[in-house]
Design a protein around this motif. Structure first.
Motif, PDB file in Angstrom:
ATOM      1  N   PRO A 218       0.838  -1.202   0.000  1.00  0.00           N
ATOM      2  CA  PRO A 218       0.000   0.000   0.000  1.00  0.00           C
ATOM      3  C   PRO A 218       0.876   1.257   0.000  1.00  0.00           C
ATOM      4  O   PRO A 218       2.073   1.197   0.278  1.00  0.00           O
ATOM      5  CB  PRO A 218      -0.801  -0.126   1.300  1.00  0.00           C
ATOM      6  N   ASP A 219       0.271   2.386  -0.323  1.00  0.00           N
ATOM      7  CA  ASP A 219       0.927   3.697  -0.287  1.00  0.00           C
ATOM      8  C   ASP A 219       2.123   3.799  -1.233  1.00  0.00           C
ATOM      9  O   ASP A 219       3.047   4.576  -0.986  1.00  0.00           O
ATOM     10  CB  ASP A 219       1.352   4.055   1.143  1.00  0.00           C
ATOM     11  N   CYS A 220       2.113   2.996  -2.309  1.00  0.00           N
ATOM     12  CA  CYS A 220       3.176   3.012  -3.331  1.00  0.00           C
ATOM     13  C   CYS A 220       4.545   2.823  -2.707  1.00  0.00           C
ATOM     14  O   CYS A 220       5.522   3.465  -3.094  1.00  0.00           O
ATOM     15  CB  CYS A 220       3.103   4.290  -4.164  1.00  0.00           C
ATOM     16  N   GLU A 221       4.615   1.933  -1.734  1.00  0.00           N
ATOM     17  CA  GLU A 221       5.865   1.658  -1.050  1.00  0.00           C
ATOM     18  C   GLU A 221       6.224   0.192  -1.195  1.00  0.00           C
ATOM     19  O   GLU A 221       5.378  -0.647  -1.477  1.00  0.00           O
ATOM     20  CB  GLU A 221       5.761   2.024   0.433  1.00  0.00           C
ATOM     21  N   GLY A 222       7.475  -0.104  -1.001  1.00  0.00           N
ATOM     22  CA  GLY A 222       7.948  -1.481  -1.028  1.00  0.00           C
ATOM     23  C   GLY A 222       8.840  -1.750  -2.224  1.00  0.00           C
ATOM     24  O   GLY A 222       8.925  -0.971  -3.171  1.00  0.00           O
ATOM     25  N   ASP A 223       9.511  -2.881  -2.155  1.00  0.00           N
ATOM     26  CA  ASP A 223      10.461  -3.262  -3.190  1.00  0.00           C
ATOM     27  C   ASP A 223       9.808  -3.972  -4.365  1.00  0.00           C
ATOM     28  O   ASP A 223      10.453  -4.176  -5.389  1.00  0.00           O
ATOM     29  CB  ASP A 223      11.537  -4.173  -2.594  1.00  0.00           C
ATOM     30  N   VAL A 224       8.557  -4.388  -4.215  1.00  0.00           N
ATOM     31  CA  VAL A 224       7.887  -5.129  -5.276  1.00  0.00           C
ATOM     32  C   VAL A 224       6.958  -4.190  -6.037  1.00  0.00           C
ATOM     33  O   VAL A 224       5.967  -3.708  -5.498  1.00  0.00           O
ATOM     34  CB  VAL A 224       7.092  -6.328  -4.710  1.00  0.00           C
ATOM     35  N   TYR A 225       7.337  -3.881  -7.282  1.00  0.00           N
ATOM     36  CA  TYR A 225       6.514  -3.033  -8.136  1.00  0.00           C
ATOM     37  C   TYR A 225       6.706  -3.449  -9.584  1.00  0.00           C
ATOM     38  O   TYR A 225       7.650  -4.162  -9.923  1.00  0.00           O
ATOM     39  CB  TYR A 225       6.847  -1.551  -7.936  1.00  0.00           C
ATOM     40  N   TYR A 226       5.802  -3.010 -10.439  1.00  0.00           N
ATOM     41  CA  TYR A 226       5.833  -3.363 -11.851  1.00  0.00           C
ATOM     42  C   TYR A 226       5.330  -2.169 -12.645  1.00  0.00           C
ATOM     43  O   TYR A 226       4.390  -1.500 -12.222  1.00  0.00           O
ATOM     44  CB  TYR A 226       4.939  -4.588 -12.089  1.00  0.00           C
ATOM     45  N   THR A 227       5.950  -1.896 -13.775  1.00  0.00           N
ATOM     46  CA  THR A 227       5.561  -0.758 -14.601  1.00  0.00           C
ATOM     47  C   THR A 227       4.756  -1.225 -15.800  1.00  0.00           C
ATOM     48  O   THR A 227       5.156  -2.160 -16.490  1.00  0.00           O
ATOM     49  CB  THR A 227       6.820   0.004 -15.075  1.00  0.00           C
ATOM     50  N   LEU A 228       3.602  -0.572 -16.010  1.00  0.00           N
ATOM     51  CA  LEU A 228       2.735  -0.882 -17.153  1.00  0.00           C
ATOM     52  C   LEU A 228       2.692   0.323 -18.087  1.00  0.00           C
ATOM     53  O   LEU A 228       2.251   1.404 -17.697  1.00  0.00           O
ATOM     54  CB  LEU A 228       1.315  -1.201 -16.682  1.00  0.00           C
ATOM     55  N   ARG A 229       3.158   0.135 -19.304  1.00  0.00           N
ATOM     56  CA  ARG A 229       3.081   1.194 -20.314  1.00  0.00           C
ATOM     57  C   ARG A 229       1.619   1.456 -20.665  1.00  0.00           C
ATOM     58  O   ARG A 229       0.747   0.619 -20.411  1.00  0.00           O
ATOM     59  CB  ARG A 229       3.837   0.765 -21.571  1.00  0.00           C
ATOM     60  N   PRO A 230       1.332   2.576 -21.299  1.00  0.00           N
ATOM     61  CA  PRO A 230      -0.035   2.836 -21.761  1.00  0.00           C
ATOM     62  C   PRO A 230      -0.516   1.699 -22.667  1.00  0.00           C
ATOM     63  O   PRO A 230       0.200   1.246 -23.552  1.00  0.00           O
ATOM     64  CB  PRO A 230       0.097   4.142 -22.547  1.00  0.00           C
ATOM     65  N   GLY A 231      -1.709   1.199 -22.383  1.00  0.00           N
ATOM     66  CA  GLY A 231      -2.301   0.117 -23.168  1.00  0.00           C
ATOM     67  C   GLY A 231      -1.897  -1.277 -22.725  1.00  0.00           C
ATOM     68  O   GLY A 231      -2.433  -2.263 -23.224  1.00  0.00           O
ATOM     69  N   ALA A 232      -0.969  -1.408 -21.772  1.00  0.00           N
ATOM     70  CA  ALA A 232      -0.484  -2.716 -21.335  1.00  0.00           C
ATOM     71  C   ALA A 232      -1.310  -3.254 -20.172  1.00  0.00           C
ATOM     72  O   ALA A 232      -2.008  -2.518 -19.478  1.00  0.00           O
ATOM     73  CB  ALA A 232       0.982  -2.627 -20.940  1.00  0.00           C
ATOM     74  N   GLY A 233      -1.195  -4.547 -19.961  1.00  0.00           N
ATOM     75  CA  GLY A 233      -1.876  -5.187 -18.846  1.00  0.00           C
ATOM     76  C   GLY A 233      -1.055  -6.354 -18.352  1.00  0.00           C
ATOM     77  O   GLY A 233      -0.031  -6.710 -18.936  1.00  0.00           O
ATOM     78  N   ALA A 234      -1.506  -6.956 -17.276  1.00  0.00           N
ATOM     79  CA  ALA A 234      -0.830  -8.115 -16.701  1.00  0.00           C
ATOM     80  C   ALA A 234      -1.884  -9.137 -16.292  1.00  0.00           C
ATOM     81  O   ALA A 234      -3.064  -8.817 -16.147  1.00  0.00           O
ATOM     82  CB  ALA A 234       0.011  -7.694 -15.506  1.00  0.00           C
ATOM     83  N   GLY A 235      -1.448 -10.352 -16.063  1.00  0.00           N
ATOM     84  CA  GLY A 235      -2.347 -11.450 -15.726  1.00  0.00           C
ATOM     85  C   GLY A 235      -2.742 -11.492 -14.262  1.00  0.00           C
ATOM     86  O   GLY A 235      -2.329 -10.658 -13.450  1.00  0.00           O
ATOM     87  N   ASP A 236      -3.511 -12.510 -13.915  1.00  0.00           N
ATOM     88  CA  ASP A 236      -4.034 -12.686 -12.560  1.00  0.00           C
ATOM     89  C   ASP A 236      -2.951 -12.892 -11.507  1.00  0.00           C
ATOM     90  O   ASP A 236      -3.198 -12.704 -10.323  1.00  0.00           O
ATOM     91  CB  ASP A 236      -4.991 -13.883 -12.513  1.00  0.00           C
ATOM     92  N   ARG A 237      -1.772 -13.297 -11.925  1.00  0.00           N
ATOM     93  CA  ARG A 237      -0.712 -13.566 -10.952  1.00  0.00           C
ATOM     94  C   ARG A 237      -0.081 -12.291 -10.404  1.00  0.00           C
ATOM     95  O   ARG A 237       0.568 -12.321  -9.364  1.00  0.00           O
ATOM     96  CB  ARG A 237       0.343 -14.455 -11.580  1.00  0.00           C
ATOM     97  N   LEU A 238      -0.264 -11.168 -11.103  1.00  0.00           N
ATOM     98  CA  LEU A 238       0.300  -9.903 -10.609  1.00  0.00           C
ATOM     99  C   LEU A 238      -0.669  -9.278  -9.612  1.00  0.00           C
ATOM    100  O   LEU A 238      -1.766  -8.868  -9.967  1.00  0.00           O
ATOM    101  CB  LEU A 238       0.581  -8.926 -11.750  1.00  0.00           C
ATOM    102  N   LEU A 239      -0.256  -9.225  -8.347  1.00  0.00           N
ATOM    103  CA  LEU A 239      -1.073  -8.642  -7.286  1.00  0.00           C
ATOM    104  C   LEU A 239      -0.682  -7.185  -7.093  1.00  0.00           C
ATOM    105  O   LEU A 239       0.503  -6.835  -7.149  1.00  0.00           O
ATOM    106  CB  LEU A 239      -0.872  -9.400  -5.982  1.00  0.00           C
ATOM    107  N   VAL A 240      -1.672  -6.332  -6.871  1.00  0.00           N
ATOM    108  CA  VAL A 240      -1.435  -4.896  -6.718  1.00  0.00           C
ATOM    109  C   VAL A 240      -2.261  -4.343  -5.562  1.00  0.00           C
ATOM    110  O   VAL A 240      -3.385  -4.756  -5.333  1.00  0.00           O
ATOM    111  CB  VAL A 240      -1.759  -4.115  -8.015  1.00  0.00           C
ATOM    112  N   ARG A 241      -1.647  -3.405  -4.820  1.00  0.00           N
ATOM    113  CA  ARG A 241      -2.364  -2.726  -3.733  1.00  0.00           C
ATOM    114  C   ARG A 241      -2.377  -1.216  -3.919  1.00  0.00           C
ATOM    115  O   ARG A 241      -3.175  -0.525  -3.296  1.00  0.00           O
ATOM    116  CB  ARG A 241      -1.737  -3.076  -2.391  1.00  0.00           C
ATOM    117  N   SER A 242      -1.494  -0.701  -4.764  1.00  0.00           N
ATOM    118  CA  SER A 242      -1.450   0.745  -4.994  1.00  0.00           C
ATOM    119  C   SER A 242      -0.841   1.016  -6.364  1.00  0.00           C
ATOM    120  O   SER A 242      -0.165   0.166  -6.948  1.00  0.00           O
ATOM    121  CB  SER A 242      -0.666   1.447  -3.885  1.00  0.00           C
TER     122      SER A 242
END
Length: 117
Positions: free
Chosen positions: A89-113
């Motif tokens: 949460p709060d855009c913190e932590g070492d685990v993050y992923y960047t999505l370009r405009p128009g991109a997406g990711a599958g169900d395995r990518l978990l996101v909180r912020s």
């Protein structure tokens, strides 16, 4: 040309510059929609979305009836800005992923912020 004839145009130009710098700018926002899946507190699958999200502002993701801060998944960035999604949460932590405009990711990518460029 006399000094007096230069004073009026110079003064007008300076006044215009001061007004331009003093005027508030429009808030920057990503244009489009950011979508993600989540599970409600009742166990149903649902889709959350952000329409034209603000740029440079961290947004914690959760859907109606779900626990705030619980993980969403399968993000889809349908905006014109780059989205950086975080597992924490709060855009913190070492685990993050960047999505370009128009991109997406599958169900395995978990996101909180997420934050948009």
């Amino acid at each position: 040309m006399s000094a007096r004839s230069l004073t009026a145009p110079l003064g007008a130009a300076c006044s215009a510059l001061v007004l331009l710098l003093a005027a508030p700018g429009s808030a920057s926002a990503a244009t489009g929609q950011f979508r993600y899946s989540y599970t409600t507190a009742e166990g149903y699958e649902a889709v959350g979305f952000l329409n034209n999200p603000a740029s440079g502002e961290c947004i914690n993701l959760h859907g109606p009836g779900s626990e705030p801060g619980s993980a969403g998944r399968a993000p889809k960035n349908r905006t014109d800005a780059t989205a950086t999604v975080f597992l924490g949460p709060d855009c913190e932590g070492d685990v993050y992923y960047t999505l370009r405009p128009g991109a997406g990711a599958g169900d395995r990518l978990l996101v909180r912020s997420v934050v948009f460029s």
